[in-house]
Design a protein around this motif. Structure first.
Motif, PDB file in Angstrom:
ATOM      1  N   PHE A  49       0.848  -1.194   0.000  1.00  0.00           N
ATOM      2  CA  PHE A  49       0.000   0.000   0.000  1.00  0.00           C
ATOM      3  C   PHE A  49       0.884   1.245   0.000  1.00  0.00           C
ATOM      4  CE2 PHE A  49      -2.228   3.395   2.270  1.00  0.00           C
ATOM      5  CZ  PHE A  49      -3.388   3.479   1.517  1.00  0.00           C
ATOM      6  N   GLU A  50       0.523   2.231  -0.821  1.00  0.00           N
ATOM      7  CA  GLU A  50       1.222   3.512  -0.774  1.00  0.00           C
ATOM      8  C   GLU A  50       0.365   4.508  -0.005  1.00  0.00           C
ATOM      9  OE1 GLU A  50       3.358   6.725  -3.729  1.00  0.00           O
ATOM     10  OE2 GLU A  50       1.285   6.177  -4.100  1.00  0.00           O
ATOM     11  N   ASP A  51       0.952   5.178   0.997  1.00  0.00           N
ATOM     12  CA  ASP A  51       0.181   6.125   1.804  1.00  0.00           C
ATOM     13  C   ASP A  51       0.248   7.534   1.213  1.00  0.00           C
ATOM     14  OD1 ASP A  51       2.536   7.371   2.587  1.00  0.00           O
ATOM     15  OD2 ASP A  51       2.666   6.301   4.480  1.00  0.00           O
ATOM     16  N   SER A  52      -0.438   8.460   1.868  1.00  0.00           N
ATOM     17  CA  SER A  52      -0.538   9.820   1.343  1.00  0.00           C
ATOM     18  C   SER A  52       0.790  10.577   1.423  1.00  0.00           C
ATOM     19  CB  SER A  52      -1.628  10.583   2.100  1.00  0.00           C
ATOM     20  OG  SER A  52      -1.314  10.634   3.478  1.00  0.00           O
ATOM     21  N   ILE A  69       5.761   3.534   0.837  1.00  0.00           N
ATOM     22  CA  ILE A  69       5.136   2.271   0.434  1.00  0.00           C
ATOM     23  C   ILE A  69       5.298   1.278   1.575  1.00  0.00           C
ATOM     24  CG2 ILE A  69       5.263   0.335  -1.189  1.00  0.00           C
ATOM     25  CD1 ILE A  69       6.251   2.520  -3.227  1.00  0.00           C
ATOM     26  N   TRP A  70       4.183   0.737   1.996  1.00  0.00           N
ATOM     27  CA  TRP A  70       4.167  -0.218   3.111  1.00  0.00           C
ATOM     28  C   TRP A  70       3.976  -1.617   2.557  1.00  0.00           C
ATOM     29  CZ3 TRP A  70       4.905   1.499   8.106  1.00  0.00           C
ATOM     30  CH2 TRP A  70       4.823   2.877   8.301  1.00  0.00           C
ATOM     31  N   TYR A 115       7.344  -8.488  11.174  1.00  0.00           N
ATOM     32  CA  TYR A 115       7.720  -7.130  10.788  1.00  0.00           C
ATOM     33  C   TYR A 115       6.773  -6.529   9.754  1.00  0.00           C
ATOM     34  CZ  TYR A 115      12.101  -8.008  13.182  1.00  0.00           C
ATOM     35  OH  TYR A 115      13.035  -8.301  14.139  1.00  0.00           O
ATOM     36  N   ILE A 116       6.636  -5.231   9.858  1.00  0.00           N
ATOM     37  CA  ILE A 116       5.989  -4.440   8.817  1.00  0.00           C
ATOM     38  C   ILE A 116       7.110  -3.663   8.129  1.00  0.00           C
ATOM     39  CG2 ILE A 116       4.471  -2.471   8.401  1.00  0.00           C
ATOM     40  CD1 ILE A 116       2.881  -3.496  10.911  1.00  0.00           C
ATOM     41  N   ILE A 117       7.052  -3.583   6.820  1.00  0.00           N
ATOM     42  CA  ILE A 117       8.146  -2.975   6.068  1.00  0.00           C
ATOM     43  C   ILE A 117       7.689  -1.650   5.474  1.00  0.00           C
ATOM     44  CG2 ILE A 117       9.756  -3.294   4.137  1.00  0.00           C
ATOM     45  CD1 ILE A 117       9.175  -6.374   4.493  1.00  0.00           C
ATOM     46  N   ILE A 149      -2.284   4.739   9.361  1.00  0.00           N
ATOM     47  CA  ILE A 149      -2.150   3.543   8.533  1.00  0.00           C
ATOM     48  C   ILE A 149      -2.634   2.341   9.335  1.00  0.00           C
ATOM     49  CG2 ILE A 149      -0.602   2.216   7.049  1.00  0.00           C
ATOM     50  CD1 ILE A 149      -0.662   5.158   6.341  1.00  0.00           C
ATOM     51  N   TRP A 150      -3.497   1.553   8.719  1.00  0.00           N
ATOM     52  CA  TRP A 150      -4.053   0.370   9.376  1.00  0.00           C
ATOM     53  C   TRP A 150      -3.443  -0.889   8.748  1.00  0.00           C
ATOM     54  CZ3 TRP A 150      -9.188   0.153  12.127  1.00  0.00           C
ATOM     55  CH2 TRP A 150      -9.569   1.425  12.591  1.00  0.00           C
TER      56      TRP A 150
END
Lengths: 323, 362
Positions: free
Chosen positions: A216-219, A223-224, A232-234, A266-267
């Protein structure tokens, strides 16, 4: 004098009774979770995919009971008896003509509102459509389990198959960035298509795992990436991958879904650890104790009104307005 | 001699400012002066709801609100001290009123407020880090300029008086949220412990004009008076503000702003207070006030969402002393007794008003 007083009181009462915008949403209605499950219209509580179409309908793909459409009032189920190609709906998207695409273990179904077109094979090969994405140019990207990446431009189909990396052809997630890049999450790492060429990133490039389950790309332009097999979350920021361990006392085994709410938080939908919410500085988790119906969140969207829809493993769908 | 000269120099600016007033005052003849003295010494219970013709009144108040309780959306009260988020607000209120006719009074006023409200104190553990989060919202600055009039009906009744208020606040004050000043602090002696201080800065302006219509009445006897006042503030023009998002990169906060539309609430207030004139120079009063805000909305979170309706009901007592013919001293304390979606203050107000008839001719 009495008449003057009564008149003024009536005027004040009438003015005070005026609503500036009767259509504004009552905030009291936003503080509660709304649950959708088999008791109120869903065909199954095991929700693998969620999607909002251009008409405002919410589609929910289930593990073994087809797909359900919510028009704002009630759920309608479509299964193989109606024309759906398979009972397991892994991913959903909408093409530029308003047709709804369903990716399943048995291939793709396309629904135009009245009829179904099914594509169980591609070039004679059976495949599963694990991820679908309709980009801003009108192409539909198909992530398969054995045929790599397929792109349908409305007339023809092109394929990207990585001969050097078998796992890179197992496509689990597709996302488009604001600059038009298409990112793919595979079992062999993350793949970026910049319009000209495909670039693969794996653990040698700093990824903590090659099993990329969600993108997902945030505002902010970051990029997550969620993994299918690590805690881990990247975050891809500044040309580098940063691994974030959300909670040192908790093991996040997989992050199946990522999205951003209207406040910019971000969720992350995780297996067994609920939804993790990142506010830009810190993280907190939303679990069953906070109202979630199930701690495994497999799918997640934000609808056009700002509501978060969380599809769970055993608890159906949770709808919540974050503020 | 030198001491007197120094004193003269110190009060010289005040003398210059008051010179026109003093000179006008000196021109009033002796019978006029008697009438002015009577009006300046008028007891609280005898005063009409508006100023007399030619009367100039300057009010300066200091208010201190101490917020130790709050009411939630269901009117349940909670103790903010238990949560470590009690706060205070200082307000400096200033207005000048003038009676242009015996039944018409004009008022111009502007307030300055300053408060820092703490909220969201949390302790988190992320990765190997222990984090203490604390959020402060600072509201500081001048409020919008108020211009209003009070029209007293010419009833010529000794026991009853009624007036109508009309007014407007002009959007002269800053209202857009300012750049936040969040900070990260390391905890001395603990390598992986941090404090995140979120510091939001919101000026107190509304951003749009707001209009006032109100009514006030006064029933009086020789020793007592019952005052009723009801105001309705309305605004129907939407405007925009900024919502700041933040993110930590390389141990520093970064920000991006998003604009959103909003509509300020309307407000309806009602107050009743009873005066008891203990002495000609001393009045004691007590009463009840109620404020309700409603009707506003915001699109900060995407869709248009109504603001929570806010209500606050309070009891208050106070007194007024006629210190000199020109100077009246005023003190009031108030305690909120019920409410909804708001902080519940214990409030203290002290003030002075200065009265004179600078250009009245008799």
């Amino acid at each position: 004098m009495k008449e003057i007083g009564i008149s003024l009181a009536i005027i004040l009462f009438l003015v005070a009774s005026c609503q500036k915008d009767p259509d504004a949403i009552d905030p009291e209605t936003l503080n509660t979770w709304t649950y959708y499950n088999t008791s109120n219209g869903l065909s199954e509580n095991y929700i693998l995919s969620l999607f909002e179409d251009s008409r405002g309908n919410i589609w929910a793909g289930t593990f073994s009971q087809g797909v359900c459409k919510f028009d704002g009032n009630r759920w309608i189920t479509f299964d193989m008896d109606d024309g759906l190609i398979d009972i397991t709906v892994l991913t959903i998207t909408e093409d530029i003509e308003g047709n709804i695409w369903f990716g399943t273990f048995g291939g793709i179904s396309i629904f135009n509102g009245s009829t179904w077109l099914n594509y169980p094979t591609m070039d004679g090969y059976e495949y599963s459509a694990l991820a679908l994405h309709s980009d801003r140019q009108g192409n539909v990207w198909i992530g398969t389990d054995n045929m790599g990446i397929l792109k349908f431009d409305g007339q023809s189909l092109t394929q990207q198959f990585d001969m050097s990396c078998e796992d890179c052809n197992y496509i689990q997630a597709i996302a488009e960035t604001k600059n038009g890049d298409i990112w793919f999450g595979t079992l062999g790492g993350a793949v970026k298509f910049d319009g000209w060429r495909y670039t693969t990133y794996n653990i040698t490039d700093g990824l903590v795992s090659n099993n990329i389950k969600s993108i997902f790309e945030d505002s902010w332009g970051d990029i997550w990436l969620g993994t299918g097999d690590s805690k881990y979350i990247i975050k891809y920021h500044g040309g580098r991958f940063h691994s974030i361990d959300p909670f040192n006392d908790m093991t996040v085994n997989a992050t199946f879904a990522i999205t951003e709410d209207n406040t910019g938080d971000i969720w992350f939908g995780t297996i067994a650890n609920g939804a993790i919410v990142y506010n830009g500085a810190s993280m907190h988790s939303i679990l069953e104790t906070q109202g979630l119906s199930d701690n495994s969140v497999l799918s997640m969207i934000k609808d056009t009104k700002g509501f978060m829809w969380l599809g769970t493993h055993e608890g159906g769908i949770n709808k919540f307005f974050p503020k | 001699m030198n001491k007197k000269f120094n004193m003269f120099i110190r009060i010289l600016p005040i003398q210059v400012l008051l010179l026109p007033v003093i000179s006008f005052h000196a021109q009033v003849n002796s019978s006029g002066q008697d009438a002015i003295d009577i009006l300046l010494n008028e007891r609280v219970v005898d005063r009409p709801v508006s100023l007399h013709k030619g009367q100039l009144q300057t009010n300066a108040f200091y208010t201190f609100d101490f917020f130790t309780k709050s009411y939630d959306h269901n009117s349940s009260r909670s103790d903010l001290r238990d949560q470590g988020i009690a706060s205070a607000m200082h307000g400096y209120l200033f207005n000048i009123s003038y009676g242009i006719l015996e039944h018409i009074q004009l008022t111009v006023g502007m307030n300055y407020i300053s408060t820092s409200q703490r909220s969201n104190v949390k302790y988190l553990f992320i990765s190997e880090n222990a984090i203490h989060e604390s959020e402060i919202t600072e509201i500081k600055g001048f409020e919008d300029l108020f211009i209003g009039s009070l029209l007293r009906l010419p009833l010529n009744l000794t026991f009853f008086d009624i007036g109508i208020s009309l007014g407007i606040t002009l959007p002269t004050a800053k209202y857009r949220s300012e750049h936040p000043e969040h900070q990260i602090e390391s905890v001395a002696g603990f390598t992986n412990s941090f404090i995140f201080n979120y510091h939001n800065i919101n000026p107190p302006g509304k951003g749009v004009p707001a209009f006032l219509i109100g009514i006030q009445g006064k029933f009086r006897t020789s020793k007592m008076a019952v005052n009723l006042r009801s105001d309705y503030w309305m605004s129907n023009k939407e405007t925009t503000n900024i919502y700041w998002q933040y993110r930590i990169e390389n141990n520093e906060f970064q920000y991006q702003s998003n604009e959103y539309n909003y509509m300020v609430d309307d407000m309806f207030s009602l107050a009743i207070h009873i005066d008891y004139q203990a002495f000609a120079w001393f009045d004691i009063f007590g009463g009840f006030s109620s404020e309700n805000t409603f009707g506003g909305w915001s699109e900060q979170y995407g869709p248009r969402i109504s603001n929570y309706e806010i209500s606050l009901n309070s009891l208050f007592i106070g007194f007024e002393i006629q210190a000199t013919p020109h100077i009246r001293l005023y003190q009031k304390v108030g305690q909120s007794i019920s409410g909804k979606s708001t902080l519940a203050p214990f409030s203290f107000q002290t003030g002075i008003n200065y009265n004179l008839f600078p250009i009245k001719e008799f």
